[in-house]
Design an enzyme around this catalytic site. Structure first.
Site, PDB file in Angstrom:
ATOM      1  CG  HIS A 302      -1.886  -0.689   1.002  1.00  0.00           C
ATOM      2  ND1 HIS A 302      -1.895  -2.177   1.449  1.00  0.00           N
ATOM      3  CD2 HIS A 302      -3.369  -0.951   0.554  1.00  0.00           C
ATOM      4  CE1 HIS A 302      -3.323  -2.854   1.481  1.00  0.00           C
ATOM      5  NE2 HIS A 302      -4.035  -1.809   0.792  1.00  0.00           N
ATOM      6  N   GLY A 303       2.023   1.638   0.612  1.00  0.00           N
ATOM      7  CA  GLY A 303       2.863   3.126   0.631  1.00  0.00           C
ATOM      8  C   GLY A 303       3.785   2.133   1.104  1.00  0.00           C
TER       9      GLY A 303
END
Lengths: 462, 309
Positions: A302-303
């Protein structure tokens, strides 16, 4: 090009007309219209994005073909392909000087699943390069998924589809539901969430807590809204994309939550990471380690900040604790009634807590928020914060409550295996049109929101 | 496929009719807003369309700074004011005026160093309200933006209904206008801080450039007026002397600014900036008070009279 803009509506209409026109005149070449549409759609995001997509396509296409021709070294080819694709993905995520192409996390995983399935013999390598490009870049799903599996998606993409009015109509209804979720629910809640989270130290703890719940619902409405749009377009074309949600906030445990949230990612991680790591076949301890690893990878997917890692780690920890509890004889799945509601609320609480890390940009912001919740719960001005947002007083909360109620009703229907779009479609004409009128009117009124994320979907950034 | 087209077109028609009915009968929460004054001004313009008239085009400085009755008394001609807040903009008023101006009419237009197309579309739409025939005066350059913002204005109206908004009142509301669009709300003493602390910005007369879009639009209007035998004059807005930026308010600087404007405009600038700098006695906020409204009217009449000789 966002899926809730007038440009996309025009593009979609043009695409569907061309798709079915060619389907009648030259059915064998209908898939080319999907390909052209997908390429045009992706080019709107920028030529450099398209180049990176092409790089992933070439590497994975080549790997699958090479593995079939070079069986002895197929494992090395597969590993090499994975290293290159994951390397590219990590470069985009972690190098601040590099840009993030639209959908890279999604199409990378989709391509890798194809390569791995080819290695395992589950799929045969696609020799037609253009057909393979279509599989990777099919426009409804390239932005935010669902992450497709080759054996399910590809056969649908390459065969001609005649016009089926029922499927077409239900597809359009599903798209309208998606637009409703995004524009009416997500965008409205975003107004409050963005205002509260911009500078947490200025706001009362109660407001921040309410904002956290609003974000939990905003994220779901935003992401599932996109899914409805994507699946709806697919359905209108006669192509059935995989479902990505199954009423996740009605989950009775974290394990149950991950059987309902972002299904295509969690099944991907299960099939291509958790099971190869050993799954639950290597003992209780190893099983829980594998769960932690998978959730940490999910966080990184996701990040590239600590917040995402902590979010993933939290969900891993939750599942490990649940696993230990089940081992000890606790946590029997509640069937119905008050116990079930308690489990749902309990699960929602922990999921909501984890989403705080997901939303706030830095750990410092999370700490500030927690401090405000503990020491500044009813900080001066909390009533004004909750009740007079932007000078609109009660209207905002009326929209919010209506929006949440609609989401809950739709989820309860899905929980009982009732497809919302099919339900609407099966009503008598007058009632059906009345429902569609309400849907369209709400979309019309809320299509130009002041919310910062108004046309962009939250998961576009992954 | 035929079934799709018939049902799609049928649904679209039903949606259009249904939405139109809903919007028609929805309570209008902007009926008492300041920008709704433009509808009264439009109605009055239509009612005197065939009379020889002077039309005053401007923003709120014209609205607060011109007394229709006094101007009619001085000039002997019908006076029409087409002026509202700066975010309502000029484009609608300019297009509107063209329909009702005849040979022999006069237009006096305030010149502002403001981008002609920088219109607060929401305020414009809430000003128009249900006066549907005003939409035809929206220039084609703005139509896309107006269409894009229309749903947001509907939403705002709905929210005002849900919030049981009591309507607008006071000087910045429709209450300030009489039936002809003449601004009549009584304003007494100056409300600016004393000494002025810059809360509404400063006027800098060394800034001599007008935005390109403004020059182009004003000169296009000047050409139209010339072609239709309408006399167009430009004037300047009134300014409080306290608001003038230090070191920029001497006569030479102001005259230089006026000269710079005149060089680029294709119609006469009939007013000198120095004549429109008012003391606090004549100002309310950034606009004239009631006493100043009369004084500005007198000065403007002098300028028109001088220009027409």
């Amino acid at each position: 090009m966002s899926l809730v803009t007038i440009q996309f509506v025009i593009f979609c209409v043009a695409f569907l007309v061309a798709y079915y026109a060619v389907g009648v005149i030259l059915p064998k070449w209908q898939w080319c219209i999907s390909l052209v549409g997908s390429v045009v759609f992706y080019l709107f995001s920028g030529p450099w994005n398209a180049l990176l997509l092409l790089a992933t396509v070439v590497v994975t296409y080549g790997a699958a073909v090479l593995m079939e021709q070079w069986e002895k070294n197929s494992k090395a080819v597969m590993v090499g392909c994975i290293v290159i694709c994951v390397g590219l993905l990590l470069l985009c995520k972690f190098d601040r000087n590099f840009f993030m192409p639209l959908g890279i996390s999604f199409y990378t995983f989709q391509s890798l699943s194809y390569v791995i399935d080819c290695y395992k013999g589950k799929s045969k390598a696609q020799r037609n390069f253009l057909k393979y490009v279509l599989f990777v870049s099919f426009f409804p799903q390239i932005g935010q998924g669902p992450i497709g599996r080759y054996e399910r998606l590809a056969p649908q993409l390459y065969v001609p589809h005649g016009f089926d009015y029922d499927q077409f109509a239900m597809g359009i209804i599903r798209m309208l539901i998606g637009a409703f979720k995004k524009l009416f629910v997500a965008n409205q809640l975003a107004l409050f969430v963005d205002a509260m989270y911009e500078n947490p130290v200025e706001h009362a703890g109660v407001s921040l807590l309410v904002a956290s719940v609003c974000y939990t619902i905003q994220l779901y409405a935003d992401f599932s809204g996109y899914m409805d749009l994507a699946i709806g377009i697919g359905q209108a074309c006669g192509i059935h994309l995989d479902e990505n949600f199954r009423a996740p906030y009605l989950a009775t445990s974290i394990r149950d939550f991950w059987n309902r949230w972002h299904l295509t990612l969690s099944t991907w991680l299960r099939d291509y990471l958790y099971i190869p790591l050993g799954g639950n076949r290597k003992g209780f301890f190893r099983k829980n380690v594998n769960i932690l690893i998978v959730m940490l990878v999910s966080g990184i997917w996701h990040g590239n900040t600590w917040n995402f890692l902590i979010w993933g780690g939290l969900h891993g920890l939750y599942q490990v604790i649940e696993s230990i509890g089940r081992q000890a004889g606790f946590g029997k799945k509640p069937d119905a009634g008050v116990r079930r509601v308690i489990h749902i609320v309990w699960t929602f609480f922990w999921v909501n807590l984890a989403w705080i890390f997901f939303r706030l940009p830095t750990l410092g912001d999370v700490v500030t928020m927690m401090r405000q919740v503990v020491f500044g719960f009813f900080q001066d001005g909390w009533k004004a914060e909750l009740w007079s947002l932007d000078g609109f007083y009660g209207a905002f909360w009326i929209w919010a409550v209506l929006g949440v109620l609609c989401m809950l009703i739709m989820d309860l229907m899905r929980e009982h295996d009732v497809q919302v779009e099919a339900f609407v479609y099966k009503q008598p004409l007058v009632l059906r049109w009345a429902m569609l009128f309400c849907l369209c009117f709400v979309i019309f009124v809320f299509c130009n929101s002041e919310a910062a994320s108004s046309t962009n979907f939250l998961y576009y950034r992954f | 496929m035929k079934k799709v087209i018939i049902r799609f077109v049928g649904f679209l028609l039903c949606f259009a009719i249904g939405t139109t009915c809903l919007l028609r009968f929805m309570p209008d929460k902007f009926a008492t807003s300041y920008q709704r004054g433009l509808v009264r001004q439009y109605d009055y313009l239509r009612s005197v369309a065939d009379d020889e008239k002077i039309v005053f085009l401007g923003y709120s400085t014209m609205c607060f700074g011109l007394d229709m009755d006094r101007m009619e008394e001085l000039s002997g001609k019908r006076t029409v004011i087409l002026a509202n807040q700066i975010s309502v903009g000029y484009p609608l008023f300019v297009e509107m005026s063209k329909e009702y101006l005849h040979p022999g009419d006069t237009v006096v237009m305030e010149v502002y160093d403001y981008d002609y197309w920088d219109v607060g579309v929401d305020n414009l739409l809430t000003g128009i309200g249900k006066q549907i025939d005003l939409y035809r005066f929206i220039p084609k350059q703005m139509r896309m933006e107006v269409a894009a913002r229309f749903p947001a204005v509907v939403k705002k109206n709905l929210e005002y209904i849900l919030n049981r908004h009591g309507g607008f009142g006071g000087p910045y509301s429709a209450e300030g206008f009489d039936g002809r669009g003449n601004y009549v709300f009584y304003r007494d003493e100056c409300v600016l801080t004393d000494p002025y602390e810059g809360e509404s910005g400063w006027t800098d007369y060394t800034d001599t450039e007008l935005p390109e879009d403004t020059i182009e639009a004003l000169n296009a209007y000047a050409t139209w007026c010339k072609e239709h035998d309408v006399t167009l004059y430009f004037t300047v807005p009134p300014v409080c002397e306290d608001v003038v930026k230090a070191g920029t308010g001497d006569e030479a600087t102001m005259d230089a600014r006026d000269a710079a404007y005149q060089r680029v405009l294709d119609a006469p600038l009939i007013s000198r900036s120095k004549d429109y700098v008012f003391s606090r006695e004549y100002m309310w906020d950034a606009h004239n008070n009631t006493k100043g409204q009369l004084e500005r009217t007198e000065r403007l009449y002098q300028d028109i009279n001088r220009a027409s000789e």
